[in-house]
Design a protein around this motif. Structure first.
Motif, PDB file in Angstrom:
ATOM      1  N   LEU A  16       0.550  -1.370   0.141  1.00 43.61           N
ATOM      2  CA  LEU A  16      -0.078   0.103   0.021  1.00 43.61           C
ATOM      3  C   LEU A  16       0.900   1.730   0.048  1.00 43.61           C
ATOM      4  O   LEU A  16       0.888   2.084  -0.995  1.00 43.61           O
ATOM      5  CB  LEU A  16      -0.684  -0.107   1.064  1.00 43.61           C
ATOM      6  N   TRP A  17       1.771   1.269   0.784  1.00 44.89           N
ATOM      7  CA  TRP A  17       2.732   2.298   1.221  1.00 44.89           C
ATOM      8  C   TRP A  17       3.528   2.292  -0.622  1.00 44.89           C
ATOM      9  O   TRP A  17       4.168   4.195  -0.369  1.00 44.89           O
ATOM     10  CB  TRP A  17       3.779   2.546   2.377  1.00 44.89           C
ATOM     11  N   LEU A  18       4.115   1.460  -0.905  1.00 45.73           N
ATOM     12  CA  LEU A  18       4.626   1.359  -2.398  1.00 45.73           C
ATOM     13  C   LEU A  18       3.451   2.016  -3.082  1.00 45.73           C
ATOM     14  O   LEU A  18       3.873   2.855  -4.092  1.00 45.73           O
ATOM     15  CB  LEU A  18       4.871   0.239  -3.069  1.00 45.73           C
ATOM     16  N   VAL A  19       2.526   1.597  -3.594  1.00 49.73           N
ATOM     17  CA  VAL A  19       1.508   2.081  -4.447  1.00 49.73           C
ATOM     18  C   VAL A  19       0.956   3.402  -4.197  1.00 49.73           C
ATOM     19  O   VAL A  19       1.528   4.629  -5.153  1.00 49.73           O
ATOM     20  CB  VAL A  19       0.000   1.606  -4.408  1.00 49.73           C
ATOM     21  N   LEU A  20       1.567   4.027  -3.065  1.00 45.88           N
ATOM     22  CA  LEU A  20       0.927   5.178  -2.885  1.00 45.88           C
ATOM     23  C   LEU A  20       2.278   6.465  -3.007  1.00 45.88           C
ATOM     24  O   LEU A  20       1.747   7.538  -3.631  1.00 45.88           O
ATOM     25  CB  LEU A  20       0.390   5.784  -1.450  1.00 45.88           C
ATOM     26  N   ALA A  21       3.165   5.653  -2.541  1.00 43.89           N
ATOM     27  CA  ALA A  21       4.446   6.808  -2.841  1.00 43.89           C
ATOM     28  C   ALA A  21       4.479   6.844  -4.507  1.00 43.89           C
ATOM     29  O   ALA A  21       4.919   8.182  -5.093  1.00 43.89           O
ATOM     30  CB  ALA A  21       5.521   5.894  -2.241  1.00 43.89           C
ATOM     31  N   ALA A  22       4.290   5.616  -5.268  1.00 38.50           N
ATOM     32  CA  ALA A  22       4.503   5.673  -7.212  1.00 38.50           C
ATOM     33  C   ALA A  22       3.931   6.289  -7.085  1.00 38.50           C
ATOM     34  O   ALA A  22       4.488   8.059  -8.070  1.00 38.50           O
ATOM     35  CB  ALA A  22       4.340   4.260  -7.029  1.00 38.50           C
ATOM     36  N   TRP A  23       2.415   6.571  -7.057  1.00 39.03           N
ATOM     37  CA  TRP A  23       1.116   7.630  -7.532  1.00 39.03           C
ATOM     38  C   TRP A  23       1.622   9.241  -7.268  1.00 39.03           C
ATOM     39  O   TRP A  23       1.145   9.845  -8.312  1.00 39.03           O
ATOM     40  CB  TRP A  23      -0.298   7.032  -6.691  1.00 39.03           C
ATOM     41  N   ALA A  24       2.239   9.303  -5.905  1.00 35.57           N
ATOM     42  CA  ALA A  24       2.480  10.414  -6.248  1.00 35.57           C
ATOM     43  C   ALA A  24       3.450  11.367  -6.835  1.00 35.57           C
ATOM     44  O   ALA A  24       3.545  12.116  -7.127  1.00 35.57           O
ATOM     45  CB  ALA A  24       2.867  10.048  -4.149  1.00 35.57           C
ATOM     46  N   ALA A  25       4.474  10.580  -6.837  1.00 32.04           N
ATOM     47  CA  ALA A  25       5.871  10.520  -7.574  1.00 32.04           C
ATOM     48  C   ALA A  25       5.282  10.544  -9.231  1.00 32.04           C
ATOM     49  O   ALA A  25       6.212  11.765  -9.467  1.00 32.04           O
ATOM     50  CB  ALA A  25       6.734   9.537  -6.933  1.00 32.04           C
ATOM     51  N   PHE A  26       5.330   9.411  -9.672  1.00 30.48           N
ATOM     52  CA  PHE A  26       4.708  10.318 -10.811  1.00 30.48           C
ATOM     53  C   PHE A  26       4.156  11.608 -11.332  1.00 30.48           C
ATOM     54  O   PHE A  26       4.113  12.747 -11.528  1.00 30.48           O
ATOM     55  CB  PHE A  26       3.445   8.804 -11.594  1.00 30.48           C
ATOM     56  N   MET A  27       2.414  11.901 -10.273  1.00 33.79           N
ATOM     57  CA  MET A  27       2.060  12.923 -10.088  1.00 33.79           C
ATOM     58  C   MET A  27       2.926  14.330  -9.807  1.00 33.79           C
ATOM     59  O   MET A  27       2.082  15.291 -10.428  1.00 33.79           O
ATOM     60  CB  MET A  27       0.406  13.073  -9.439  1.00 33.79           C
ATOM     61  N   LEU A  28       3.715  14.279  -9.108  1.00 32.58           N
ATOM     62  CA  LEU A  28       4.390  15.311  -8.574  1.00 32.58           C
ATOM     63  C   LEU A  28       5.345  15.673 -10.201  1.00 32.58           C
ATOM     64  O   LEU A  28       5.384  16.788 -10.287  1.00 32.58           O
ATOM     65  CB  LEU A  28       5.251  14.953  -7.878  1.00 32.58           C
ATOM     66  N   ILE A  29       6.128  14.384 -10.614  1.00 29.71           N
ATOM     67  CA  ILE A  29       6.904  14.635 -11.769  1.00 29.71           C
ATOM     68  C   ILE A  29       5.658  15.421 -13.049  1.00 29.71           C
ATOM     69  O   ILE A  29       5.839  16.336 -13.623  1.00 29.71           O
ATOM     70  CB  ILE A  29       7.369  13.465 -12.225  1.00 29.71           C
ATOM     71  N   ILE A  30       4.402  15.013 -13.185  1.00 29.25           N
ATOM     72  CA  ILE A  30       3.905  15.372 -13.966  1.00 29.25           C
ATOM     73  C   ILE A  30       3.452  16.755 -14.333  1.00 29.25           C
ATOM     74  O   ILE A  30       3.397  17.681 -14.327  1.00 29.25           O
ATOM     75  CB  ILE A  30       2.530  14.637 -14.589  1.00 29.25           C
ATOM     76  N   LYS A  31       2.928  16.855 -12.293  1.00 29.93           N
ATOM     77  CA  LYS A  31       1.973  18.915 -12.471  1.00 29.93           C
ATOM     78  C   LYS A  31       4.192  19.644 -12.634  1.00 29.93           C
ATOM     79  O   LYS A  31       3.724  20.735 -13.283  1.00 29.93           O
ATOM     80  CB  LYS A  31       1.827  18.428 -11.106  1.00 29.93           C
ATOM     81  N   PHE A  32       4.798  18.930 -11.863  1.00 31.22           N
ATOM     82  CA  PHE A  32       5.778  20.193 -12.018  1.00 31.22           C
ATOM     83  C   PHE A  32       6.715  20.319 -13.435  1.00 31.22           C
ATOM     84  O   PHE A  32       7.433  21.716 -13.827  1.00 31.22           O
ATOM     85  CB  PHE A  32       6.957  19.870 -10.801  1.00 31.22           C
TER      86      PHE A  32
END
Length: 480
Positions: free
Chosen positions: A18-34
């Motif tokens: 669960l923590w892995l999925v949350l961290a990976a999704w967050a990292a992906f969306m942060l990269i997209i947004k920045f």
């Protein structure tokens, strides 16, 4: 490996996965947004909110934005939508700058998904189901596109997730004191929060959902929601001698609605895909009722779900999917039924992950290719030195990141630029964002009134000496 063995393996490692999925999704969306922000996108609503927070002094200015003062005759963002909860973001913007709001929007669904998992556990669902439901919530295309928010960058509806998710947990846990505090904060994020409370109450009355434990509590929550809704729509605007911009258009929207004319072909197909993506929710109609009132309002108004509206609608639907999946597991308790259901869930999540991730990547790159324009910081600094920052200044979208803290930030549309003493325009003729193009045309039309103060290969700064530094907006008049 069979679906049942996969489920067992996931159950054993549920917390870590669960923590892995949350961290990976967050990292992906942060990269997209920045990445979007680097190319001057994600600059519309984010600077609306950031500028309002910069201007807030907690005395005579609360979420003040010059853009709405001149464009909508509003002294504050709280009269665009009732959103005093936005003030909780004040320290983030002052300490970390406007782009901290990109982080808030990217992480809000992750925070909400954590509480979704906790509620799933309370419903007796195992680690496999909790992980699947978390994935269904996060990888819904309507969640990912809303979070990407390529032009706007940030919208305060992210706060509906931040406070709505623990509110749902507190209600299910019967932590009524905490639930009351969170409910008050949630309702003051935006008026549509009250519609979700209405849906939850109706869902309890008809189907006995888990959000309430008595009719009395459901009525109390609904009365509180109604009071806050009235304050936002009527009470506060009346005290400020203005009319609510959005609700003044309700009559027109109802009159023009194809849905109310029973023309169901006008319904955007994304609404159907939204519901299919959360299909376990269909087995928990009481919880699913939470999304019905806002969905009806948006459908009547002809709105699409592929924008910031999708964030709360997806999360509320995912919560309903929790209760629906728990019902399915209890109703079909046989080994073969559990294995079949597990396989369906795996295939469903895999399809969402592949299609939604690809969709977000493709759309973000298409936006960058079409509208992207990176302006070096040194260019922005030099342009800023050429203006009087105390004056009204109209700035094209991709240059907003150098001027977000101005007391009188005006947007690039001509209806904003006509108020400005200084106008900052793009040097790219092919930059086809509508407001930017209209601003360039406006500058061309009044070129004889302008004095060039700065120019490089990225932008030009013009001064309009005949315009006062701060031209006062027209006086407000009481509606009606």
């Amino acid at each position: 490996m069979t679906a049942q063995k996969i489920a067992q393996a996931v159950d054993q490692r549920a917390a870590a996965l669960l923590w892995l999925v949350l961290a990976a999704w967050a990292a992906f969306m942060l990269i997209i947004k920045f990445r979007l922000a680097h190319y001057g996108l994600a600059t519309d609503d984010i600077y609306n909110y950031a500028n309002a927070l910069y201007n807030t002094n907690f005395w005579d200015k609360w979420l003040y934005v010059a853009r709405y003062e001149t464009g909508r005759d509003m002294p504050s963002l709280v009269f665009d939508h009732w959103q005093p909860t936005t003030l909780v973001l004040w320290p983030f913007v002052l300490l970390f700058g406007p782009h901290s709001l990109l982080v808030v929007q990217a992480l809000a669904p992750v925070w909400a998904a954590y509480w979704l998992s906790r509620i799933s556990q309370l419903q007796g669902l195992g680690g496999f189901d909790r992980l699947i439901l978390t994935g269904i919530c996060l990888f819904s295309p309507y969640m990912m596109l809303a979070v990407m928010d390529s032009i706007e960058g940030f919208h305060a509806t992210a706060l509906l997730l931040i406070f709505g998710a623990p509110l749902a947990w507190a209600a299910v846990m019967r932590r009524w004191g905490l639930a009351l505090v969170l409910l008050l904060v949630f309702l003051n994020v935006r008026e549509n929060a009250a519609l979700h409370i209405l849906g939850a109450a109706v869902g309890y009355w008809i189907f006995r959902n888990d959000y309430f434990d008595s009719t009395r509590r459901s009525f109390m929550a609904l009365i509180l929601a109604g009071i806050v809704f009235w304050i936002g729509v009527k009470g506060a605007p009346m005290l400020a001698n203005i009319s609510n911009f959005h609700f003044s258009k309700v009559g027109h929207a109802v009159g023009m609605s194809e849905l109310l004319k029973l023309n169901f072909t006008s319904i955007d197909k994304d609404w159907i895909a939204y519901l299919l993506g959360l299909w376990p929710a269909l087995f928990a109609p009481g919880a699913l009722m939470t999304v019905v009132p806002e969905s009806i309002v948006l459908l009547v108004a002809g709105k699409k779900i592929v924008n910031w509206y999708g964030m709360l609608l997806v999360f509320a639907g995912a919560l309903a999917a929790v209760f629906g999946l728990a019902w399915l597991r209890r109703r079909f308790s046989g080994r073969a039924a559990h294995a079949a259901l597990g396989l369906i869930l795996i295939l469903h999540l895999a399809l969402l992950m592949v299609t939604s991730t690809r969709n977000v990547l493709n759309k973000s790159e298409a936006m960058i290719e079409k509208y992207g324009f990176h302006i070096p910081m040194e260019s922005l600094i030099l342009a800023r030195q050429a203006v009087d920052t105390a004056c009204r200044i109209s700035i094209f979208f991709q240059a907003m990141k150098g001027f977000g803290d101005l007391p009188y930030l005006q947007y690039p549309h001509p209806t904003q630029a006509e108020w400005a003493r200084f106008i900052v325009v793009s040097k790219r003729g092919d930059l086809n964002l509508l407001h930017n193009r209209l601003q360039q045309e406006f500058v061309t039309n009044i070129s004889k009134e302008l004095v060039l103060r700065f120019e490089d290969k990225f932008l030009a700064v013009y001064e309009r000496p005949t315009m006062p530094c701060v031209k006062e907006a027209k006086p407000r008049t009481r509606p009606g």
